[in-house]
Scaffold this motif. Structure first.
Motif, PDB file in Angstrom:
ATOM      1  N   GLU A  73       0.828  -1.199   0.000  1.00  0.00           N
ATOM      2  CA  GLU A  73       0.000   0.000   0.000  1.00  0.00           C
ATOM      3  C   GLU A  73       0.872   1.262   0.000  1.00  0.00           C
ATOM      4  OE1 GLU A  73      -3.194  -0.105   2.818  1.00  0.00           O
ATOM      5  OE2 GLU A  73      -4.159   1.627   1.903  1.00  0.00           O
ATOM      6  N   ALA A 107      -6.127  -6.308   8.179  1.00  0.00           N
ATOM      7  CA  ALA A 107      -6.766  -5.016   8.414  1.00  0.00           C
ATOM      8  C   ALA A 107      -5.901  -4.097   9.265  1.00  0.00           C
ATOM      9  CB  ALA A 107      -8.129  -5.219   9.071  1.00  0.00           C
ATOM     10  N   HIS A 108      -5.027  -4.676  10.091  1.00  0.00           N
ATOM     11  CA  HIS A 108      -4.139  -3.840  10.904  1.00  0.00           C
ATOM     12  C   HIS A 108      -3.029  -3.227  10.059  1.00  0.00           C
ATOM     13  CE1 HIS A 108      -6.141  -5.408  14.385  1.00  0.00           C
ATOM     14  NE2 HIS A 108      -5.843  -6.647  14.048  1.00  0.00           N
ATOM     15  N   TYR A 109      -2.852  -3.740   8.850  1.00  0.00           N
ATOM     16  CA  TYR A 109      -1.696  -3.336   8.054  1.00  0.00           C
ATOM     17  C   TYR A 109      -2.039  -2.674   6.728  1.00  0.00           C
ATOM     18  CZ  TYR A 109       0.832  -6.092  11.412  1.00  0.00           C
ATOM     19  OH  TYR A 109       1.346  -6.562  12.582  1.00  0.00           O
ATOM     20  N   THR A 110      -3.232  -2.941   6.213  1.00  0.00           N
ATOM     21  CA  THR A 110      -3.533  -2.436   4.871  1.00  0.00           C
ATOM     22  C   THR A 110      -5.028  -2.260   4.655  1.00  0.00           C
ATOM     23  OG1 THR A 110      -3.176  -2.805   2.506  1.00  0.00           O
ATOM     24  CG2 THR A 110      -3.673  -4.736   3.824  1.00  0.00           C
ATOM     25  N   ASN A 111      -5.345  -1.373   3.726  1.00  0.00           N
ATOM     26  CA  ASN A 111      -6.728  -1.213   3.280  1.00  0.00           C
ATOM     27  C   ASN A 111      -6.932  -1.800   1.888  1.00  0.00           C
ATOM     28  OD1 ASN A 111      -8.230   0.147   5.361  1.00  0.00           O
ATOM     29  ND2 ASN A 111      -6.931   1.930   5.018  1.00  0.00           N
TER      30      ASN A 111
HETATM   31  C1  NAG Z   1      -7.446   2.407   6.301  1.00  0.00           C
HETATM   32  O1  NAG Z   1      -8.135   3.605   5.982  1.00  0.00           O
HETATM   33  C2  NAG Z   1      -8.662   4.288   7.102  1.00  0.00           C
HETATM   34  C3  NAG Z   1      -9.498   5.451   6.584  1.00  0.00           C
HETATM   35  O2  NAG Z   1      -8.787   6.221   5.679  1.00  0.00           O
HETATM   36  C4  NAG Z   1      -7.523   4.734   7.997  1.00  0.00           C
HETATM   37  O3  NAG Z   1      -8.014   5.411   9.133  1.00  0.00           O
HETATM   38  C5  NAG Z   1      -6.747   3.517   8.449  1.00  0.00           C
HETATM   39  O4  NAG Z   1      -5.617   3.902   9.193  1.00  0.00           O
HETATM   40  C6  NAG Z   1      -6.293   2.705   7.249  1.00  0.00           C
HETATM   41  N1  NAG Z   1      -5.725   1.468   7.717  1.00  0.00           N
HETATM   42  C7  NAG Z   1      -4.505   1.072   7.368  1.00  0.00           C
HETATM   43  C8  NAG Z   1      -4.052  -0.206   7.957  1.00  0.00           C
HETATM   44  O5  NAG Z   1      -3.795   1.700   6.616  1.00  0.00           O
END
Ligand code: NAG
Length: 201
Positions: A73, A107-111
């Motif tokens: 990401e 989910a703790h690491y990426t969207n």
């Molecule tokens: C995923 O996106 C949300 C909303 O933008 C953000 O708050 C969160 O930190 C993100 N999670 C990761 C693991 O990057």
């Protein structure tokens, strides 16, 4: 190892070959998405049409995978900032019970979007790779490159170089969505315009 490394470099230079043990997937073929229970209905390769797609094969229990997911990401954001904006990335989570029950770890690491494989490894077979491998599709959804572990390790630059090359339309597949080849000087000017106009979707 030395010879193989040289081969990878050679492939990166011209994207002329896929470095792989898996031979079931022909270069430039467009994967046919299976419509079976347990698999997401929408074909991510179709969804990414017009973009270069990186498919990362991972397993939810694998710590190395989490960090790779995080770094993927970051790489996407880094490339976006540098004008490489037609890039999509997805993760395919392994089909075993252990992978399934640990899918929440990402989910703790990426969207990035995660696709769950079946117990029969339908998607791993479809994409033709193993855990930690990356498979690349061009803007037309054609299989354009394969980067096996450990070359896919994001502490190295192979992944970014493949993405850059495909983003510039440098592959051996014919795709009319790619930017037209131009002389170097001209390309940078016109090419960025194209990239920018597509950016806000
Ligand atoms: C995923 O996106 C949300 C909303 O933008 C953000 O708050 C969160 O930190 C993100 N999670 C990761 C693991 O990057």
């Amino acid at each position: 190892m030395k010879a193989r490394q040289l081969l990878v470099l050679l492939c990166l230079a011209v994207l002329a070959c896929e470095v792989k043990e898996v031979t079931s997937q022909a270069r430039c073929s467009v994967p046919q998405w299976p419509s079976i229970p347990g698999i997401a209905e929408q074909n991510p390769v179709e969804l990414a049409s017009g973009k270069v797609l990186l498919v990362a094969l991972m397993k939810g229990y694998c710590r190395y995978c989490w960090y790779q997911a995080q770094n993927l990401e970051s790489l996407k954001a880094h490339m976006w900032n540098r004008g490489f904006r037609d890039i999509e990335m997805i993760i395919v989570n392994g089909g075993s019970i252990l992978s399934r029950t640990t899918i929440g770890n990402y989910a703790h690491y990426t969207n990035l979007t995660i696709y769950q494989d079946t117990e029969d490894n339908t998607l791993y077979n479809l994409f033709g790779g193993d855990k930690d491998d990356f498979i690349f599709y061009n803007r037309c959804g054609q299989r354009a490159a394969f980067l096996p572990h450990p070359y896919s390790y994001l502490g190295r630059t192979y992944t970014e170089r493949v993405l850059r090359a495909l983003h510039r339309g440098r592959s051996r597949c014919v795709c009319n969505l790619d930017p037209a080849p131009q002389s170097r000087g001209r390309r940078s000017a016109e090419y960025w315009k194209i990239a920018t106009s597509k950016s806000n979707n």
